[in-house]
Motif scaffolding. Structure first.
Motif, PDB file in Angstrom:
ATOM      1  N   GLY A  97       0.666  -1.198   0.040  1.00  0.00           N
ATOM      2  CA  GLY A  97      -0.076   0.064  -0.053  1.00  0.00           C
ATOM      3  C   GLY A  97       0.938   1.249   0.074  1.00  0.00           C
ATOM      4  N   LEU A  98       0.119   2.317  -0.257  1.00  0.00           N
ATOM      5  CA  LEU A  98       0.656   3.835  -0.253  1.00  0.00           C
ATOM      6  C   LEU A  98       1.516   4.061   0.999  1.00  0.00           C
ATOM      7  CD1 LEU A  98       1.287   6.270  -2.102  1.00  0.00           C
ATOM      8  CD2 LEU A  98      -1.136   7.188  -1.264  1.00  0.00           C
ATOM      9  N   ILE A  99       0.829   3.824   2.151  1.00  0.00           N
ATOM     10  CA  ILE A  99       1.282   4.194   3.519  1.00  0.00           C
ATOM     11  C   ILE A  99       2.838   3.637   3.583  1.00  0.00           C
ATOM     12  CG2 ILE A  99       1.245   4.150   5.904  1.00  0.00           C
ATOM     13  CD1 ILE A  99      -0.926   6.004   4.448  1.00  0.00           C
ATOM     14  N   ALA A 100       3.021   2.401   3.240  1.00  0.00           N
ATOM     15  CA  ALA A 100       4.088   1.703   3.238  1.00  0.00           C
ATOM     16  C   ALA A 100       5.182   2.327   2.336  1.00  0.00           C
ATOM     17  CB  ALA A 100       3.917   0.222   2.865  1.00  0.00           C
ATOM     18  N   ARG A 101       4.655   2.595   1.317  1.00  0.00           N
ATOM     19  CA  ARG A 101       5.686   3.225   0.157  1.00  0.00           C
ATOM     20  C   ARG A 101       6.231   4.825   1.037  1.00  0.00           C
ATOM     21  NH1 ARG A 101       6.327   3.998  -5.794  1.00  0.00           N
ATOM     22  NH2 ARG A 101       7.266   6.000  -6.051  1.00  0.00           N
ATOM     23  N   GLN A 102       5.395   5.285   1.550  1.00  0.00           N
ATOM     24  CA  GLN A 102       5.415   6.786   1.861  1.00  0.00           C
ATOM     25  C   GLN A 102       6.523   6.572   3.088  1.00  0.00           C
ATOM     26  OE1 GLN A 102       1.427   8.340   2.728  1.00  0.00           O
ATOM     27  NE2 GLN A 102       1.235   9.249   0.956  1.00  0.00           N
ATOM     28  N   THR A 156       6.955  -1.415  16.115  1.00  0.00           N
ATOM     29  CA  THR A 156       5.720  -2.225  14.947  1.00  0.00           C
ATOM     30  C   THR A 156       6.223  -1.444  13.676  1.00  0.00           C
ATOM     31  OG1 THR A 156       3.947  -2.326  16.486  1.00  0.00           O
ATOM     32  CG2 THR A 156       3.356  -2.354  14.228  1.00  0.00           C
ATOM     33  N   MET A 157       6.470  -0.247  13.738  1.00  0.00           N
ATOM     34  CA  MET A 157       6.847   0.276  12.439  1.00  0.00           C
ATOM     35  C   MET A 157       8.057  -0.044  11.879  1.00  0.00           C
ATOM     36  SD  MET A 157       7.557   4.366  11.262  1.00  0.00           S
ATOM     37  CE  MET A 157       9.008   4.264  11.879  1.00  0.00           C
TER      38      MET A 157
END
Length: 135
Positions: free
Chosen positions: A87-92, A117-118
């Motif tokens: 997903g986009l959040i992971a990319r960001q 976790t991150m």
């Protein structure tokens, strides 16, 4: 070494490569803009990754420009794979950490994710994207 150990070593080496490439991403972008500004012929559709057939000086500039584009493309391709799989959040998050050099603590607070976790997620995203390439 069995197949999974070989893949682990391969992925670890690719992660190191990505970190080096991501660290130089911003420098490459600035250098490309400078080359485009001083050489308007680099901008546009006629610049291809197939070779440049004019004078020596322009050919050298073209080689430098294409090298920078390829270096940036390697980072972009991995980021695209991360986005595709996670997903986009992971990319960001990966972009901000490795390219923009944002601190993990700041990112975890900004995205509302526990720091540990991150960190685990980033590790998983990177391994997934690179292991996908290794298969």
């Amino acid at each position: 070494m069995n197949r999974s150990e070989i893949n682990e070593v391969y992925v670890a080496n690719r992660v190191k490569d990505f970190k080096r490439q991501a660290a130089s991403y911003d420098i490459c972008r600035k250098w490309m803009r400078q080359l485009e500004k001083s050489n308007p012929w680099l901008c546009g559709d006629q610049v291809k990754d197939t070779g440049y057939q004019h004078g020596k000086a322009q050919a050298e500039i073209w080689r430098q420009y294409m090298y920078l584009r390829r270096q940036m493309a390697k980072v972009d391709q991995l980021l695209d794979r991360i986005e595709e799989k996670h997903g986009l959040i992971a990319r960001q998050i990966v972009y901000l950490q490795y390219v923009e050099k944002e601190k993990q603590k700041v990112l975890s607070e900004e995205y509302g994710i526990c720091l540990r976790t991150m960190q685990r997620s980033i590790h998983t995203w990177m391994e997934d994207a690179l292991a996908y390439e290794a298969k």
